[in-house]
Design an enzyme around this catalytic site. Structure first.
Site, PDB file in Angstrom:
ATOM      1  N   TYR A 240       0.835  -1.205   0.000  1.00  0.00           N
ATOM      2  CA  TYR A 240       0.000   0.000   0.000  1.00  0.00           C
ATOM      3  C   TYR A 240       0.866   1.248   0.000  1.00  0.00           C
ATOM      4  O   TYR A 240       1.719   1.437   0.858  1.00  0.00           O
ATOM      5  CB  TYR A 240      -0.877  -0.041   1.251  1.00  0.00           C
TER       6      TYR A 240
ATOM      7  N   TYR B   5      -6.471   4.533  -6.587  1.00  0.00           N
ATOM      8  CA  TYR B   5      -6.556   4.555  -5.130  1.00  0.00           C
ATOM      9  C   TYR B   5      -7.937   4.057  -4.725  1.00  0.00           C
ATOM     10  O   TYR B   5      -8.831   4.834  -4.414  1.00  0.00           O
ATOM     11  CB  TYR B   5      -6.311   5.962  -4.592  1.00  0.00           C
TER      12      TYR B   5
END
Length: 393
Positions: A294, A345
């Site tokens: 991430y 995202y």
């Protein structure tokens, strides 16, 4: 049974993945809830599973799309399980999969869908300081002094880590270049067709040191979903199962992110989780074939990979290179769909769907003979989470 004998390894599998198209912030043509349903339907179709077989729902980061509303809209006969990982960051992505797996293993539900729907053009931006009439709680310690946006908050931890260990800006640049490189092979990626060069990275504006523009994740609209069921049921569905070998979630002592007073300050918060993850799976960092890490900001990836044992802090400058992170020949192919920086995202759930593709052998930047695929969710927030997927049970 002792705690050392309790394990999720091989009991459950991800059997379906689904996504909407991914959009730049405010460009989605549909409401967030509709995109949520679309991603779930796509995941069921991918699995070859009738959608009315779904009986559980799990999500994270206080997702707005309520389980009962989802169940009604999809016409589910019964909702047997619903679960939310608390917290406003992306640290709950892998945790939501772990919670779904626990529900399946315990018999609370048979087919649990994990989803994240996010329309930042409709409900506000994660990367912007929120307008608040009053300030209370942890933020009262920082906002009056101008420490308000996520980039500002995370930059302080990363700057300290870089200072302590002599880490150069090129390490963060390698993470950004790898994500953009892989996005060029991925037609789903928002940044597909927009390659990033080292010169463009270096010349991009500072957001807050040590983060350039390309060190920061995008802001997007869309939805993603995946379906978790037992290993036995997975064998009857149309996709190769991606077996869950381990999942971990939580935080180390004193990790209250907004207040910036943790006893261990320059950390991604994975030091305790990585040990638990590897112990559950019975593997180590040398067994990992591909990583989806991430990227809220590239510095978080640097710390997360260090804390998962891929290199020592003092080895970052040598290890963090585009060559090492590029599929298929790199030592540790990284964010092979483009990740939060260049694919979308979707609060990190798209990293987990990519981890599934790597296990299946269907990624647009496929690594050869993937046995173990690692996901890290939400470095520097609290709680964080991680998971390991495998092609074998």
């Amino acid at each position: 049974m002792s705690s050392g004998e309790r394990t999720i390894k091989g009991q459950v599998a991800v059997v379906g993945i689904g996504e909407t198209s991914y959009y730049k912030r405010a460009q989605a043509p549909d409401p967030e809830f509709k995109m949520c349903l679309e991603a779930i339907l796509n995941a069921a179709e991918d699995a070859g599973l009738a959608v009315d077989k779904l009986d559980g729902v799990a999500s994270y980061s206080n997702d707005r799309n309520e389980p009962s509303r989802i169940a009604s809209a999809l016409g589910l006969p019964e909702l047997r399980f619903s679960n939310m990982v608390w917290g406003g960051g992306g640290g709950g992505g892998s945790a939501a999969v772990g919670n779904a797996a626990a529900a399946v293993a315990a018999g609370y539900a048979d087919y649990v869908v994990v989803f994240r729907a996010l329309a930042q053009g409709q409900f506000g931006r994660f990367g912007q300081a929120p307008p608040l009439p009053t300030i209370s709680g942890q933020m009262a310690y920082t906002m009056p002094y101008g420490l308000m946006s996520p980039a500002q908050m995370f930059a302080m931890k990363v700057q300290r880590f870089m200072h302590d260990h002599g880490v150069k800006q090129e390490a963060q640049r390698a993470v950004a270049l790898a994500s953009y490189h892989h996005a060029q092979a991925n037609p789903r990626a928002v940044m597909h067709g927009r390659p990033l060069t080292p010169e463009a990275y270096d010349e991009s504006r500072w957001i807050v040191e040590p983060f350039h523009l390309y060190d920061c994740c995008m802001e997007n609209d869309g939805a993603a979903a995946l379906i978790v069921t037992s290993a036995e049921r997975a064998a009857d569905l149309q996709q190769p199962p991606a077996y869950l070998w381990a999942a971990a979630q939580g935080s180390a002592e004193g990790q209250g992110m907004p207040v910036h007073n943790a006893p261990d300050y320059p950390t991604s918060n994975f030091k305790t989780l990585s040990r638990r993850l590897y112990a559950t799976a019975g593997v180590g960092p040398g067994d990992i074939d591909v990583v989806q890490s991430y990227e809220n900001f590239t510095g978080g990836v640097v710390m997360a990979l260090v804390e998962h044992g891929f290199c020592a802090p003092e080895e970052v400058n040598e290890f963090f290179t585009l060559e090492n992170f590029t599929s298929p020949t790199g030592k540790l192919p990284l964010n092979t769909s483009g990740g939060n920086l260049a694919e979308c995202y979707m609060h990190g759930l798209e990293l987990i769907t990519e981890a599934v593709r790597q296990v299946r052998g269907t990624s647009t930047s496929q690594v050869k003979d993937v046995e173990l695929s690692l996901v890290t969710s939400g470095p520097m927030v609290t709680p964080v989470s991680n998971l390991l997927l495998s092609a074998t049970r």
